[in-house]
Write a protein that holds these residues in place. Structure first.
Motif, mmCIF file in Angstrom:
data_model
loop_
_atom_site.group_PDB
_atom_site.id
_atom_site.type_symbol
_atom_site.label_atom_id
_atom_site.label_comp_id
_atom_site.label_asym_id
_atom_site.label_seq_id
_atom_site.Cartn_x
_atom_site.Cartn_y
_atom_site.Cartn_z
ATOM 1 N N TRP A 89 0.826 -1.207 0.000
ATOM 2 C CA TRP A 89 0.000 0.000 0.000
ATOM 3 C C TRP A 89 0.869 1.270 0.000
ATOM 4 C CZ3 TRP A 89 -0.048 3.542 4.137
ATOM 5 C CH2 TRP A 89 -0.959 4.587 4.005
ATOM 6 N N PHE A 90 1.883 1.307 0.868
ATOM 7 C CA PHE A 90 2.661 2.516 1.145
ATOM 8 C C PHE A 90 3.658 2.876 0.043
ATOM 9 C CE2 PHE A 90 6.287 4.536 3.523
ATOM 10 C CZ PHE A 90 5.621 5.716 3.861
ATOM 11 N N MET A 91 4.402 1.920 -0.452
ATOM 12 C CA MET A 91 5.485 2.209 -1.401
ATOM 13 C C MET A 91 4.995 2.831 -2.713
ATOM 14 S SD MET A 91 8.300 1.688 0.107
ATOM 15 C CE MET A 91 9.289 0.685 1.186
ATOM 16 N N ASN A 120 5.119 8.229 -5.812
ATOM 17 C CA ASN A 120 4.291 9.005 -6.727
ATOM 18 C C ASN A 120 4.634 10.487 -6.590
ATOM 19 O OD1 ASN A 120 2.171 10.526 -7.890
ATOM 20 N ND2 ASN A 120 0.770 8.814 -7.630
ATOM 21 N N MET A 121 5.087 11.103 -7.673
ATOM 22 C CA MET A 121 5.551 12.489 -7.610
ATOM 23 C C MET A 121 4.442 13.454 -7.186
ATOM 24 S SD MET A 121 6.068 13.465 -11.578
ATOM 25 C CE MET A 121 4.815 13.105 -12.773
ATOM 26 N N TYR A 122 3.197 13.139 -7.472
ATOM 27 C CA TYR A 122 2.098 14.049 -7.139
ATOM 28 C C TYR A 122 1.838 14.121 -5.633
ATOM 29 C CZ TYR A 122 1.413 13.821 -12.131
ATOM 30 O OH TYR A 122 1.620 13.876 -13.476
ATOM 31 N N ALA A 149 15.758 8.541 0.587
ATOM 32 C CA ALA A 149 16.026 7.094 0.619
ATOM 33 C C ALA A 149 14.734 6.277 0.565
ATOM 34 C CB ALA A 149 16.835 6.735 1.867
ATOM 35 N N MET A 150 13.684 6.751 1.229
ATOM 36 C CA MET A 150 12.401 6.040 1.175
ATOM 37 C C MET A 150 11.864 5.986 -0.252
ATOM 38 S SD MET A 150 10.078 7.111 4.500
ATOM 39 C CE MET A 150 9.239 8.263 3.466
#
Length: 187
Positions: free
Chosen positions: A27-29, A34-36, A145-146
């Motif tokens: 879900w998170f990654m 996502n740049m938006y 890094a994330m």
């Protein structure tokens, strides 16, 4: 030697893409890469810099734009078309072993433009604001890094793409900070 490095790169990619698989990351990654999602942060940085630092803030924002432009130009327009490395999600040899979590896209993989751009921006901002706000160092590095880890996790980049993008972005961030120090107005 090169084949061994590419094999190691693929193994590490699969350890991250498949081995770290879990519901939360699934879900998170995709969200954090996502740049938006980051537009509110970018708007905040622009408004904050201009409101708090006035003329110097305008220079900071201008240098941020230059930092992004140099990162994107070097990774997307210069290196990727010349190296032409397939993304892992477009590699037919990996299709049965990996998990595709986002639309793959048609562009090339090496180096990661996400890694280049986000590390360039993070390093530039760290250099500008570190004296006043020490917490920007871990926050900026963890943020970049994330996003980089997410690029591997969702299946669009190999670790070497990320490492190279990180090094390129760090160099660009340091370069634009050097330029900023030479041209910024006296305060």
């Amino acid at each position: 030697m090169m084949n061994e490095l590419l094999h190691l790169d693929t193994e590490l990619f699969l350890k991250i893409n498949v081995g770290l698989s879990n519901g939360f990351f699934d879900w998170f990654m995709p969200i954090i890469r996502n740049m938006y999602v980051w537009i509110p942060l970018y708007i905040f940085i622009v408004v904050f810099c201009i409101k708090k630092y006035k003329k110097t803030g305008v220079y900071i924002v201008g240098m941020l734009l230059l930092t992004f432009a140099l990162g994107d130009l070097s990774s997307s327009r210069l290196i990727k078309p010349n190296v032409q490395r397939l993304r892992p999600c477009n590699n037919p040899e990996l299709s049965s072993q990996m998990i595709k979590r986002v639309t793959c896209g048609t562009g090339y993989s090496f180096p990661s433009s996400h890694a280049t751009n986000h590390f360039a921006i993070a390093v530039f901002l760290i250099c500008v604001f570190y004296r006043q706000w020490k917490a920007i160092l871990p926050i900026g590095l963890i943020w970049a890094a994330m996003i980089c880890l997410a690029q591997i996790y969702v299946g669009v980049h190999y670790p070497i793409d990320i490492i190279t993008g990180t090094l390129l972005g760090t160099s660009i961030g340091l370069l634009t900070y050097y330029i900023y120090c030479k041209i910024k107005p006296a305060t």
